[in-house]
Design a protein around this motif. Structure first.
Motif, PDB file in Angstrom:
ATOM      1  N   VAL A  24     107.353 -45.075 -12.666  1.00  0.00           N
ATOM      2  CA  VAL A  24     106.084 -45.425 -12.036  1.00  0.00           C
ATOM      3  C   VAL A  24     104.940 -44.905 -12.900  1.00  0.00           C
ATOM      4  O   VAL A  24     105.161 -44.215 -13.900  1.00  0.00           O
ATOM      5  CB  VAL A  24     105.983 -44.821 -10.609  1.00  0.00           C
ATOM      6  CG1 VAL A  24     107.032 -45.432  -9.687  1.00  0.00           C
ATOM      7  CG2 VAL A  24     106.114 -43.303 -10.648  1.00  0.00           C
ATOM      8  N   ASP A  25     103.717 -45.215 -12.480  1.00  0.00           N
ATOM      9  CA  ASP A  25     102.559 -44.746 -13.240  1.00  0.00           C
ATOM     10  C   ASP A  25     102.259 -43.266 -12.958  1.00  0.00           C
ATOM     11  O   ASP A  25     102.010 -42.494 -13.879  1.00  0.00           O
ATOM     12  CB  ASP A  25     101.319 -45.590 -12.902  1.00  0.00           C
ATOM     13  CG  ASP A  25     101.430 -47.007 -13.425  1.00  0.00           C
ATOM     14  OD1 ASP A  25     101.888 -47.166 -14.575  1.00  0.00           O
ATOM     15  OD2 ASP A  25     101.080 -47.950 -12.699  1.00  0.00           O
ATOM     16  N   VAL A  26     102.293 -42.879 -11.669  1.00  0.00           N
ATOM     17  CA  VAL A  26     101.896 -41.524 -11.293  1.00  0.00           C
ATOM     18  C   VAL A  26     102.864 -40.953 -10.259  1.00  0.00           C
ATOM     19  O   VAL A  26     103.242 -41.638  -9.304  1.00  0.00           O
ATOM     20  CB  VAL A  26     100.465 -41.496 -10.713  1.00  0.00           C
ATOM     21  CG1 VAL A  26     100.086 -40.080 -10.268  1.00  0.00           C
ATOM     22  CG2 VAL A  26      99.456 -42.012 -11.734  1.00  0.00           C
ATOM     23  N   LYS A  61     104.004 -41.726 -16.235  1.00  0.00           N
ATOM     24  CA  LYS A  61     103.050 -41.476 -17.321  1.00  0.00           C
ATOM     25  C   LYS A  61     102.195 -40.241 -17.029  1.00  0.00           C
ATOM     26  O   LYS A  61     101.730 -39.555 -17.938  1.00  0.00           O
ATOM     27  CB  LYS A  61     102.128 -42.687 -17.503  1.00  0.00           C
ATOM     28  CG  LYS A  61     102.827 -43.958 -17.961  1.00  0.00           C
ATOM     29  CD  LYS A  61     101.849 -45.074 -18.224  1.00  0.00           C
ATOM     30  CE  LYS A  61     101.160 -45.532 -16.955  1.00  0.00           C
ATOM     31  NZ  LYS A  61     100.279 -46.706 -17.183  1.00  0.00           N
ATOM     32  N   MET A  62     102.008 -39.985 -15.737  1.00  0.00           N
ATOM     33  CA  MET A  62     101.152 -38.880 -15.319  1.00  0.00           C
ATOM     34  C   MET A  62     101.787 -38.197 -14.118  1.00  0.00           C
ATOM     35  O   MET A  62     102.248 -38.851 -13.179  1.00  0.00           O
ATOM     36  CB  MET A  62      99.764 -39.434 -14.949  1.00  0.00           C
ATOM     37  CG  MET A  62      98.808 -38.448 -14.318  1.00  0.00           C
ATOM     38  SD  MET A  62      97.202 -39.275 -13.985  1.00  0.00           S
ATOM     39  CE  MET A  62      96.408 -38.051 -12.947  1.00  0.00           C
ATOM     40  N   SER A 111     101.121 -34.798 -18.825  1.00  0.00           N
ATOM     41  CA  SER A 111     101.091 -36.100 -19.482  1.00  0.00           C
ATOM     42  C   SER A 111     101.807 -35.999 -20.818  1.00  0.00           C
ATOM     43  O   SER A 111     101.677 -34.991 -21.526  1.00  0.00           O
ATOM     44  CB  SER A 111      99.644 -36.540 -19.695  1.00  0.00           C
ATOM     45  OG  SER A 111      99.576 -37.732 -20.441  1.00  0.00           O
ATOM     46  N   LEU A 112     102.566 -37.027 -21.172  1.00  0.00           N
ATOM     47  CA  LEU A 112     103.327 -37.001 -22.422  1.00  0.00           C
ATOM     48  C   LEU A 112     102.445 -36.882 -23.658  1.00  0.00           C
ATOM     49  O   LEU A 112     102.862 -36.357 -24.679  1.00  0.00           O
ATOM     50  CB  LEU A 112     104.202 -38.260 -22.531  1.00  0.00           C
ATOM     51  CG  LEU A 112     105.451 -38.273 -21.643  1.00  0.00           C
ATOM     52  CD1 LEU A 112     106.149 -39.626 -21.726  1.00  0.00           C
ATOM     53  CD2 LEU A 112     106.425 -37.167 -22.041  1.00  0.00           C
ATOM     54  N   ASN A 113     101.199 -37.375 -23.553  1.00  0.00           N
ATOM     55  CA  ASN A 113     100.297 -37.314 -24.720  1.00  0.00           C
ATOM     56  C   ASN A 113      99.339 -36.121 -24.645  1.00  0.00           C
ATOM     57  O   ASN A 113      98.280 -36.123 -25.259  1.00  0.00           O
ATOM     58  CB  ASN A 113      99.503 -38.620 -24.857  1.00  0.00           C
ATOM     59  CG  ASN A 113      98.677 -38.937 -23.621  1.00  0.00           C
ATOM     60  OD1 ASN A 113      98.673 -38.158 -22.674  1.00  0.00           O
ATOM     61  ND2 ASN A 113      98.001 -40.074 -23.631  1.00  0.00           N
ATOM     62  N   ALA A 114      99.728 -35.100 -23.897  1.00  0.00           N
ATOM     63  CA  ALA A 114      98.869 -33.913 -23.750  1.00  0.00           C
ATOM     64  C   ALA A 114      98.682 -33.213 -25.088  1.00  0.00           C
ATOM     65  O   ALA A 114      99.610 -33.090 -25.887  1.00  0.00           O
ATOM     66  CB  ALA A 114      99.486 -32.960 -22.740  1.00  0.00           C
ATOM     67  N   ASP A 115      97.452 -32.748 -25.317  1.00  0.00           N
ATOM     68  CA  ASP A 115      97.149 -31.988 -26.529  1.00  0.00           C
ATOM     69  C   ASP A 115      96.666 -30.604 -26.090  1.00  0.00           C
ATOM     70  O   ASP A 115      97.435 -29.833 -25.540  1.00  0.00           O
ATOM     71  CB  ASP A 115      96.093 -32.734 -27.352  1.00  0.00           C
ATOM     72  CG  ASP A 115      95.867 -32.120 -28.725  1.00  0.00           C
ATOM     73  OD1 ASP A 115      96.679 -31.263 -29.125  1.00  0.00           O
ATOM     74  OD2 ASP A 115      94.886 -32.488 -29.395  1.00  0.00           O
TER      75      ASP A 115
END
Length: 396
Positions: free
Chosen positions: A156-158, A195-196, A237-241
């Motif tokens: 899912v998205d969230v 994703k989140m 989030s997978l793209n967390a910095d």
């Protein structure tokens, strides 16, 4: 599950009364058809919802569960804030710890399809009824544990979780590892399915320990309502910095104070300290203090800090948009016997606070005889040179 017209009338008639006293007065045989236990539960629920979830209080058809579920539920203000964190374009949502369903009700309105997951069957039944009377669309109820449903659910998205913060004996716990489910153990699967991931925890949680336990942490939101810290939100989030911290204070007048910083900024910022008090004194709001943004807030607002451990700030220029309380300084002095006597002679009431000071508020009241209240504010604190002082001020 619906309330009868007779039950609604009884609830309206008695909803301002003390539930315990009402329970003692009621003749259960006389009111057998009402289901006394149910209507008393609804009266208590409505009394809580009037302040905590006003839009639900306005709906006479809402059913309230046991008080513990209502106590643990989010307020309308914080649920709305969570919904504001969801970016546009997300279509699917799963709440793995549905509970009373307050967060789900507000979050689900941001999605085309939403799933409420709850292991307690009674809460599922109540939530299903409430979602219907609230007019929520495209909602699915799943009676399951979060772990079991997570295993079988599609991506899912969230995903949202508010892990239970009580152990098997009913005692409150504050470590992520002691909550149920243990997010630190299932976070890889959570990120594989969404994703989140949005997590809610108690304001008692140690943020620094949580940061060590969680991966892919993109945002931390420290949420206060009327300067009382209510909850901590962690966004994975997978793209967390670099993790962005947001210290937010939601006020009743619909204004919102927000302060942003990163852990790198806080660690690497150089600020100045002072052994004198300027014209204005600043006390950061509860979210900033909980977040530990002690240097960042001084840097961003060009303030001097009184002491590394005092968490009070000063300036000669007024900073009207400071996120916290602002005071105009009237006097400050070393609290020796002579100075205290002079101050107390002219003052009968004061609002007393201590920040990095050897005496408690109670001890200061006992020493001075000052009553609580009025327009005078007294801060007991420590300056950069180690001097213990009292700062006398009025709120701006």
């Amino acid at each position: 599950m619906k309330l009868t017209p007779q039950q609604k009338d009884f609830i309206r008639l008695h909803e301002r009364e003390d539930v315990r006293e009402l329970a003692l007065k009621l003749d259960k045989e006389k009111y057998r058809e009402l289901d006394v236990e149910l209507v008393l539960k609804q009266i208590l629920g409505r009394q809580t919802a009037k302040v905590k979830i006003p839009s639900w209080f306005a709906n006479d058809d809402i059913i309230y569960p046991v008080h513990l579920s209502l106590e643990q539920a989010s307020s309308e203000a914080t649920a709305n804030y969570k919904a504001s964190l969801i970016p546009d374009g997300n279509k699917t949502f799963v709440d793995l710890t549905g509970g009373m369903g307050v967060d789900f009700a507000f979050l689900s309105q941001r999605f085309a399809q939403s799933v409420y997951v709850e292991q307690n069957l009674e809460l599922c039944d109540i939530a299903g009824h409430n979602f219907e009377v609230l007019g929520l669309q495209n909602v699915t109820i799943e009676n399951s544990t979060s772990e079991v449903f997570l295993e079988k659910m599609p991506a899912v998205d969230v995903i949202y979780l508010d892990p239970a913060r009580r152990d098997d004996s009913g005692r409150k716990v504050i470590r992520i590892e002691d909550c149920s489910p243990n997010v630190s153990e299932i976070q890889d699967m959570l990120l594989a399915k969404a994703k989140m991931v949005l997590l809610k925890f108690s304001p008692m949680l140690d943020i620094s320990l949580a940061v060590k336990s969680l991966k892919k942490l993109s945002e931390i939101h420290i949420v206060s309502v009327e300067n009382e810290c209510k909850e901590l939100l962690f966004l994975l989030s997978l793209n967390a910095d670099d993790t962005i911290y947001t210290a937010v204070n939601l006020n009743k007048n619909n204004s919102t104070e927000k302060f942003y910083f990163t852990s790198n900024e806080e660690q690497n910022t150089e600020i100045s300290f002072t052994d004198t008090i300027g014209k204005y004194l600043y006390e950061p709001n509860a979210s900033i203090l909980k977040a530990g943004a002690f240097k960042s807030v001084a840097k961003q607002f060009n303030l001097q800090k009184l002491h590394v451990n005092s968490h009070l700030y000063t300036s000669d220029n007024l900073i009207p948009d400071f996120p916290g309380r602002i005071f105009e300084v009237k006097d400050w002095f070393t609290p020796n016997k002579k100075n205290i006597k002079t101050f107390v002679y002219n003052t009968k009431k004061a609002n007393i606070s201590v920040r990095n000071f050897p005496m408690s508020v109670v001890e200061i009241r006992q020493k001075t005889g000052l009553k609580e209240g009025g327009e005078v504010y007294l801060f007991g604190t420590t300056m950069a040179d180690g001097e213990k002082v009292w700062v006398i001020a009025q709120k701006k």
